[in-house]
Write a protein that holds these residues in place. Structure first.
Motif, PDB file in Angstrom:
ATOM      1  N   ARG A 170       0.808  -1.222   0.000  1.00 47.52           N
ATOM      2  CA  ARG A 170       0.000   0.000   0.000  1.00 47.52           C
ATOM      3  C   ARG A 170       0.844   1.275   0.000  1.00 47.52           C
ATOM      4  NH1 ARG A 170      -2.765  -3.027   3.926  1.00 47.52           N
ATOM      5  NH2 ARG A 170      -2.187  -1.566   5.521  1.00 47.52           N
ATOM      6  N   PRO A 171       1.711   1.443  -0.991  1.00 49.26           N
ATOM      7  CA  PRO A 171       2.475   2.696  -1.070  1.00 49.26           C
ATOM      8  C   PRO A 171       1.527   3.857  -1.356  1.00 49.26           C
ATOM      9  CG  PRO A 171       2.707   1.469  -3.105  1.00 49.26           C
ATOM     10  CD  PRO A 171       1.957   0.577  -2.157  1.00 49.26           C
ATOM     11  N   THR A 172       1.939   5.041  -0.978  1.00 49.77           N
ATOM     12  CA  THR A 172       1.098   6.214  -1.229  1.00 49.77           C
ATOM     13  C   THR A 172       1.378   6.831  -2.585  1.00 49.77           C
ATOM     14  OG1 THR A 172       2.664   7.632  -0.065  1.00 49.77           O
ATOM     15  CG2 THR A 172       0.821   6.715   1.221  1.00 49.77           C
ATOM     16  N   GLY A 173       2.512   6.502  -3.195  1.00 52.65           N
ATOM     17  CA  GLY A 173       2.837   6.981  -4.535  1.00 52.65           C
ATOM     18  C   GLY A 173       2.472   5.932  -5.577  1.00 52.65           C
ATOM     19  N   ARG A 174       2.158   6.386  -6.783  1.00 53.95           N
ATOM     20  CA  ARG A 174       1.767   5.466  -7.853  1.00 53.95           C
ATOM     21  C   ARG A 174       2.956   4.720  -8.451  1.00 53.95           C
ATOM     22  NH1 ARG A 174      -1.776   6.808 -13.316  1.00 53.95           N
ATOM     23  NH2 ARG A 174      -1.173   4.925 -14.413  1.00 53.95           N
ATOM     24  N   TYR A 175       4.132   5.344  -8.488  1.00 55.86           N
ATOM     25  CA  TYR A 175       5.312   4.756  -9.126  1.00 55.86           C
ATOM     26  C   TYR A 175       6.376   4.469  -8.073  1.00 55.86           C
ATOM     27  CZ  TYR A 175       2.988   6.683 -13.207  1.00 55.86           C
ATOM     28  OH  TYR A 175       2.064   6.995 -14.167  1.00 55.86           O
ATOM     29  N   LEU A 176       6.994   3.306  -8.162  1.00 60.28           N
ATOM     30  CA  LEU A 176       8.066   2.937  -7.248  1.00 60.28           C
ATOM     31  C   LEU A 176       9.277   2.472  -8.041  1.00 60.28           C
ATOM     32  CD1 LEU A 176       5.471   2.646  -5.361  1.00 60.28           C
ATOM     33  CD2 LEU A 176       6.931   1.207  -3.996  1.00 60.28           C
ATOM     34  N   ARG A 177      10.462   2.666  -7.461  1.00 56.00           N
ATOM     35  CA  ARG A 177      11.686   2.167  -8.068  1.00 56.00           C
ATOM     36  C   ARG A 177      12.682   1.792  -6.977  1.00 56.00           C
ATOM     37  NH1 ARG A 177      14.329   7.681 -10.680  1.00 56.00           N
ATOM     38  NH2 ARG A 177      15.160   8.508  -8.731  1.00 56.00           N
ATOM     39  N   CYS A 178      13.654   0.990  -7.370  1.00 54.64           N
ATOM     40  CA  CYS A 178      14.727   0.554  -6.486  1.00 54.64           C
ATOM     41  C   CYS A 178      15.940   1.441  -6.748  1.00 54.64           C
ATOM     42  CB  CYS A 178      15.045  -0.905  -6.786  1.00 54.64           C
ATOM     43  SG  CYS A 178      16.380  -1.598  -5.797  1.00 54.64           S
ATOM     44  N   GLU A 179      16.574   1.891  -5.683  1.00 56.10           N
ATOM     45  CA  GLU A 179      17.771   2.720  -5.816  1.00 56.10           C
ATOM     46  C   GLU A 179      18.928   2.035  -5.094  1.00 56.10           C
ATOM     47  OE1 GLU A 179      16.740   6.675  -4.554  1.00 56.10           O
ATOM     48  OE2 GLU A 179      15.566   6.998  -6.374  1.00 56.10           O
ATOM     49  N   ILE A 180      20.061   1.980  -5.764  1.00 58.16           N
ATOM     50  CA  ILE A 180      21.230   1.306  -5.208  1.00 58.16           C
ATOM     51  C   ILE A 180      22.353   2.323  -5.059  1.00 58.16           C
ATOM     52  CG2 ILE A 180      22.927  -0.536  -5.531  1.00 58.16           C
ATOM     53  CD1 ILE A 180      20.784  -1.968  -7.252  1.00 58.16           C
ATOM     54  N   SER A 181      22.737   2.566  -3.808  1.00 52.48           N
ATOM     55  CA  SER A 181      23.871   3.442  -3.501  1.00 52.48           C
ATOM     56  C   SER A 181      25.067   2.532  -3.283  1.00 52.48           C
ATOM     57  CB  SER A 181      23.561   4.258  -2.241  1.00 52.48           C
ATOM     58  OG  SER A 181      24.717   4.903  -1.796  1.00 52.48           O
ATOM     59  N   ARG A 182      26.059   2.643  -4.163  1.00 54.03           N
ATOM     60  CA  ARG A 182      27.204   1.725  -4.071  1.00 54.03           C
ATOM     61  C   ARG A 182      28.374   2.314  -3.305  1.00 54.03           C
ATOM     62  NH1 ARG A 182      27.654  -0.803 -10.045  1.00 54.03           N
ATOM     63  NH2 ARG A 182      27.670   1.351 -10.719  1.00 54.03           N
ATOM     64  N   GLY A 183      28.328   3.595  -2.985  1.00 58.74           N
ATOM     65  CA  GLY A 183      29.398   4.214  -2.218  1.00 58.74           C
ATOM     66  C   GLY A 183      30.764   3.866  -2.777  1.00 58.74           C
ATOM     67  N   THR A 184      31.633   3.360  -1.926  1.00 60.35           N
ATOM     68  CA  THR A 184      32.967   2.942  -2.381  1.00 60.35           C
ATOM     69  C   THR A 184      33.102   1.425  -2.436  1.00 60.35           C
ATOM     70  OG1 THR A 184      33.813   2.992  -0.119  1.00 60.35           O
ATOM     71  CG2 THR A 184      34.055   5.014  -1.441  1.00 60.35           C
ATOM     72  N   CYS A 185      32.001   0.706  -2.346  1.00 60.33           N
ATOM     73  CA  CYS A 185      32.127  -0.751  -2.195  1.00 60.33           C
ATOM     74  C   CYS A 185      32.182  -1.537  -3.495  1.00 60.33           C
ATOM     75  CB  CYS A 185      31.060  -1.306  -1.261  1.00 60.33           C
ATOM     76  SG  CYS A 185      29.378  -1.185  -1.808  1.00 60.33           S
ATOM     77  N   GLN A 186      32.209  -0.878  -4.655  1.00 64.39           N
ATOM     78  CA  GLN A 186      32.390  -1.587  -5.921  1.00 64.39           C
ATOM     79  C   GLN A 186      31.449  -2.783  -6.054  1.00 64.39           C
ATOM     80  OE1 GLN A 186      34.278  -1.018  -8.674  1.00 64.39           O
ATOM     81  NE2 GLN A 186      35.137   0.863  -7.877  1.00 64.39           N
ATOM     82  N   VAL A 187      30.148  -2.517  -6.041  1.00 63.49           N
ATOM     83  CA  VAL A 187      29.135  -3.567  -6.159  1.00 63.49           C
ATOM     84  C   VAL A 187      28.792  -3.802  -7.626  1.00 63.49           C
ATOM     85  CG1 VAL A 187      26.756  -4.216  -5.592  1.00 63.49           C
ATOM     86  CG2 VAL A 187      28.132  -2.978  -3.924  1.00 63.49           C
ATOM     87  N   ALA A 188      28.820  -5.049  -8.040  1.00 63.27           N
ATOM     88  CA  ALA A 188      28.272  -5.430  -9.344  1.00 63.27           C
ATOM     89  C   ALA A 188      26.823  -5.841  -9.106  1.00 63.27           C
ATOM     90  CB  ALA A 188      29.058  -6.593  -9.929  1.00 63.27           C
ATOM     91  N   VAL A 189      25.954  -5.519 -10.037  1.00 63.85           N
ATOM     92  CA  VAL A 189      24.535  -5.846  -9.905  1.00 63.85           C
ATOM     93  C   VAL A 189      24.167  -6.790 -11.036  1.00 63.85           C
ATOM     94  CG1 VAL A 189      22.193  -4.920  -9.862  1.00 63.85           C
ATOM     95  CG2 VAL A 189      24.067  -3.615  -8.833  1.00 63.85           C
ATOM     96  N   ASP A 190      23.580  -7.938 -10.685  1.00 62.90           N
ATOM     97  CA  ASP A 190      23.173  -8.902 -11.704  1.00 62.90           C
ATOM     98  C   ASP A 190      21.797  -8.565 -12.277  1.00 62.90           C
ATOM     99  OD1 ASP A 190      25.540 -10.288 -11.356  1.00 62.90           O
ATOM    100  OD2 ASP A 190      24.670 -11.768 -10.004  1.00 62.90           O
ATOM    101  N   GLY A 191      21.061  -7.674 -11.629  1.00 65.18           N
ATOM    102  CA  GLY A 191      19.749  -7.258 -12.109  1.00 65.18           C
ATOM    103  C   GLY A 191      18.808  -7.011 -10.949  1.00 65.18           C
ATOM    104  N   VAL A 192      17.665  -6.407 -11.262  1.00 67.23           N
ATOM    105  CA  VAL A 192      16.617  -6.178 -10.264  1.00 67.23           C
ATOM    106  C   VAL A 192      15.280  -6.577 -10.898  1.00 67.23           C
ATOM    107  CG1 VAL A 192      15.431  -4.512  -8.773  1.00 67.23           C
ATOM    108  CG2 VAL A 192      17.889  -4.272  -9.192  1.00 67.23           C
ATOM    109  N   ILE A 193      14.492  -7.329 -10.156  1.00 72.52           N
ATOM    110  CA  ILE A 193      13.171  -7.763 -10.598  1.00 72.52           C
ATOM    111  C   ILE A 193      12.139  -7.202  -9.635  1.00 72.52           C
ATOM    112  CG2 ILE A 193      11.680  -9.779 -10.939  1.00 72.52           C
ATOM    113  CD1 ILE A 193      14.311 -11.353 -11.469  1.00 72.52           C
ATOM    114  N   ALA A 194      11.026  -6.707 -10.179  1.00 74.22           N
ATOM    115  CA  ALA A 194       9.897  -6.261  -9.362  1.00 74.22           C
ATOM    116  C   ALA A 194       8.768  -7.266  -9.538  1.00 74.22           C
ATOM    117  CB  ALA A 194       9.445  -4.876  -9.789  1.00 74.22           C
TER     118      ALA A 194
END
Length: 143
Positions: A89-113
């Motif tokens: 029950r979010p109050t906004g109509r649109y949602l997204r995932c945000e990834i803050s990688r800072g200095t940790c050198q993260v590889a992302v294999d993908g994101v599924i909703a």
């Protein structure tokens, strides 16, 4: 219950090479659904531990604001693991995932909703799904 008839799967982010830049997934339109689960697939993670995954929302699909309380920490031991954030029950109509990688050198294999608690059934198959099957008591044999 058949989960494929009760949900809508959307690939919202493709694989991203290791790096430190912030990433935002494509947004999902929650119209017709009351809940969504984002599944972020981490690849390799370097030794630093200051990455985070959060969810943001928008009423106009342009200006996004982070949802309070969302924020999964990404550490060195989290390589090749999944991060799951479930929003009901979010109050906004649109949602997204945000990834803050800072200095940790993260590889992302993908994101599924995974959108669920739809007000109509069955949910439409999203364009990011190449093929889908549903079987009830299948017999053994060649595919």
């Amino acid at each position: 219950m058949n989960i494929s008839k009760e949900t809508k799967l959307v690939r919202v982010m493709n694989a991203q090479a290791a790096g430190t830049s912030a990433l935002q997934s494509a947004s999902v339109d929650m119209q017709g659904f009351d809940a969504v689960q984002f599944v972020a697939l981490a690849g390799a993670v370097a030794a630093a531990e200051d990455g985070a995954i959060s969810i943001s929302q928008s009423d106009d699909d342009t200006t996004f604001v982070t949802l309070a309380g969302t924020g999964l920490d990404v550490g060195a031991a989290d390589g090749n693991k999944m991060f799951v954030s479930d929003i009901e029950r979010p109050t906004g109509r649109y949602l997204r995932c945000e990834i803050s990688r800072g200095t940790c050198q993260v590889a992302v294999d993908g994101v599924i909703a995974i959108l669920y608690k739809g007000r109509t059934k069955p949910a439409d198959v999203d364009a990011t799904v190449a093929a889908a099957e549903h079987h009830v008591s299948p017999e053994e044999g060649a595919a």
